[in-house]
Each structure stands twice: as C-alpha cells, then as structure tokens.
Design an enzyme around this catalytic site. Sequence first.
Site, PDB file in Angstrom:
ATOM      1  N   LYS A 253      -8.544   4.655   6.757  1.00 17.34           N
ATOM      2  CA  LYS A 253      -7.545   4.374   7.809  1.00 17.34           C
ATOM      3  C   LYS A 253      -6.862   3.050   7.458  1.00 17.34           C
ATOM      4  O   LYS A 253      -7.211   1.995   7.992  1.00 17.34           O
ATOM      5  CB  LYS A 253      -8.280   4.325   9.157  1.00 17.34           C
ATOM      6  CG  LYS A 253      -7.391   4.460  10.360  1.00 17.34           C
ATOM      7  CD  LYS A 253      -8.226   4.705  11.608  1.00 17.34           C
ATOM      8  CE  LYS A 253      -7.476   4.364  12.861  1.00 17.34           C
ATOM      9  NZ  LYS A 253      -6.186   5.007  13.026  1.00 17.34           N
TER      10      LYS A 253
HETATM   11  N1  PMP Z   1      -5.119  11.071  13.067  1.00 16.94           N
HETATM   12  C1  PMP Z   1      -4.470   9.913  12.883  1.00 16.94           C
HETATM   13  C2  PMP Z   1      -3.412   9.828  11.824  1.00 16.94           C
HETATM   14  C3  PMP Z   1      -4.775   8.788  13.664  1.00 16.94           C
HETATM   15  O1  PMP Z   1      -4.136   7.644  13.485  1.00 16.94           O
HETATM   16  C4  PMP Z   1      -5.770   8.905  14.663  1.00 16.94           C
HETATM   17  C5  PMP Z   1      -6.107   7.719  15.521  1.00 16.94           C
HETATM   18  N2  PMP Z   1      -7.121   6.943  14.960  1.00 16.94           N
HETATM   19  C6  PMP Z   1      -6.420  10.142  14.811  1.00 16.94           C
HETATM   20  C7  PMP Z   1      -6.064  11.208  14.002  1.00 16.94           C
HETATM   21  C8  PMP Z   1      -7.492  10.318  15.835  1.00 16.94           C
HETATM   22  O2  PMP Z   1      -8.662   9.611  15.457  1.00 16.94           O
HETATM   23  P1  PMP Z   1      -9.653   9.014  16.527  1.00 16.94           P
HETATM   24  O3  PMP Z   1     -10.000  10.123  17.455  1.00 16.94           O
HETATM   25  O4  PMP Z   1     -10.822   8.557  15.731  1.00 16.94           O
HETATM   26  O5  PMP Z   1      -8.950   7.915  17.226  1.00 16.94           O
END
Ligand code: PMP
Length: 304
Positions: A157
């Site tokens: 990320k």
């Molecule tokens: N996909 C992307 C591209 C994101 O930025 C996020 C947010 N973190 C998610 C999916 C969802 O992830 P999470 O449930 O861990 O926040």
Amino acid sequence: MHGPAPKYVWLDGKYVPASKASVPITTHALHYGTAAFEGIRAYWNGSQLNIFRLKEHAARLRRSARYYEMNLEYTEEQIAEAVVGMYRKNRIRESCYIRPFCFVGEYGINMHITKEAPVRLAIMLIPASHIFDAKGISVAVSTWRKFSHMATPSQAKMSGNYLNSIVATIEARRHGADEAIMLDHAGNVCEASGENIFVVKDREVFTPPASSGALDGITADSVRSISGDLGIGVTARNVARDDLYGADEIFLTGTAAGIIPVRSVDGTKIGDGSGCVTDSIIRGYEEITMGLNDSYAHWLTAVY
Ligand code: PMP
C-alpha cells in the site's frame, strides 16, 4: 473527512504539534512516492473508544514497507502502541480515521533503496465523517485500468500507487459519479479507487481475486467472516464488467468508506434496490465496530 485537527501528530517517536511537523523538500518520498501508509478506524460508541483491527493494519504497514526494502525500525507492537498513544495525547473521544505512514527521508535522488535509506514514521488522527452517502452511491467504470501487479506489487500500500486511484476518481467525478471502478488489464473488474468490490447474485456473494491486483482489504476480510456467520458464502472469482449491470446488489468495502451499497453503475440501476444481503452485512459490521458482538471482541483495541 473534516473537523477540528488534533493538536499533535506523532513523528519518529515523538509527539509534535501538527504545525511544527514538517519535512525537508529533499525528502525522497516527495519525489518518488516511496511511502507506505495505512488507514485505520477507531469507533466511539458513546462510552468506549475502540480501534478496529489495529494489529492487522500495523502488520500490513510493515509488510508494504518490506516490498521496497524499507527498513522500518518499529515493530507491529510499537506501531500499535503509538496509535493508541496518539489518542491519549490528543485527549480525543470521538471516532477518527488514523493515518500511519512510513517514508524514505533524505536519500538524495537515488532509486536504489537499501537498508541504509532512512525510513521515518508518522501518525496523524483525522476526525471521521462519512466520505460517501451511507444510503448508497453511484459508480462509473473507469477508462483508466488498475495498475498491474506485473508493474509494481499491488499488495504494497504505497503512496505512489495511488496516482492510479486519483486519475480514476477525477474521471468518475467529472462524469457525475461518486466513485470509480477500475478494470484489470484483462478487462475484469478489479476494485474501486479506495475500496474492494462485492457483487451479490441469487444470494451468492463474489469478489475479484487477488490476482486481479485488488488490495487484500481488511474490511473485505471482515465481510467474509460476517457473511459466513450469516450463512452466505463469499467466492473469489473473476468478475466481468457485465456481472455488475446484472447484479442483484453491489457493495464496496474499505476502512474509510465502511460498507457502502452501490445504487447504480454507469447510470444503470442495480437490482430492485432492496439490498437485503448488503443490509444484513452492514448491520453485522456495525455491531462489531460498536463493541456489541463479543465473538469479535478480539478485533477491537480499547483506548478508553
Ligand atoms: N483497495 C484500495 C485501493 C484501497 O485503497 C483500500 C483502502 N485501504 C481498500 C481496497 C480497502 O482496504 P481496507 O479494507 O483494508 O481499508
């Protein structure tokens, strides 16, 4: 998200007044996007403040950094402690979005990141508000494709990766939609700009596999457990663009957004609007985040 900014941020192990927390313009991450970040939510239920799945978020931050050889000196436990500490230091008793991020500091213009590159860690609290209408949103399939995991690791990320989400969001908003859905390079549905996507058809729920390049979302993982409790199976499989238009229900999941029903795709209304599978998953999620479901108490870290 808006609201009064908390007074302190956390930077390299110290609480610093937000107005004093600055970095030099020679910071590597400013030039190349060499930063890994997390979004975490904490929920105030009127008497307690709980951070949701803190351990998993701290673990993902460290994992993201590892893809790029970033030498993050803090353990998962230290990151988690610092997040809890930020709440106490700022004396905040309200739901917040928490943004920890680590980034390469002053390292010239060198692309070769080694263990010697200085890695800094910062944490900010942002008072939470709804980023989308909880009743449901419109989405548009973007002409921008999701970056391929053959180009950069999609499970890391990293700040730099989010330029892809930013162009897709600009395009969706320009066309009057609330959020963008990105297809992968094979033309299958991948995810939204900041959320995973789930499609409901005949009481079955499916979602694109990790091989599409979708982030392995922590909210999505929570949804899989909640659905299991409700006796609804979730399958990871390729989702074609036309699966969207023919769906009974669609919802998006993400830490900042929560679980959000999708009302229309490219102007096409989804299902009959009853959204009963989505609603029961949302109710299950709210019970857990509000501390009302003892079976999931291990997902919550109590601050107060
Ligand atoms: N996909 C992307 C591209 C994101 O930025 C996020 C947010 N973190 C998610 C999916 C969802 O992830 P999470 O449930 O861990 O926040």
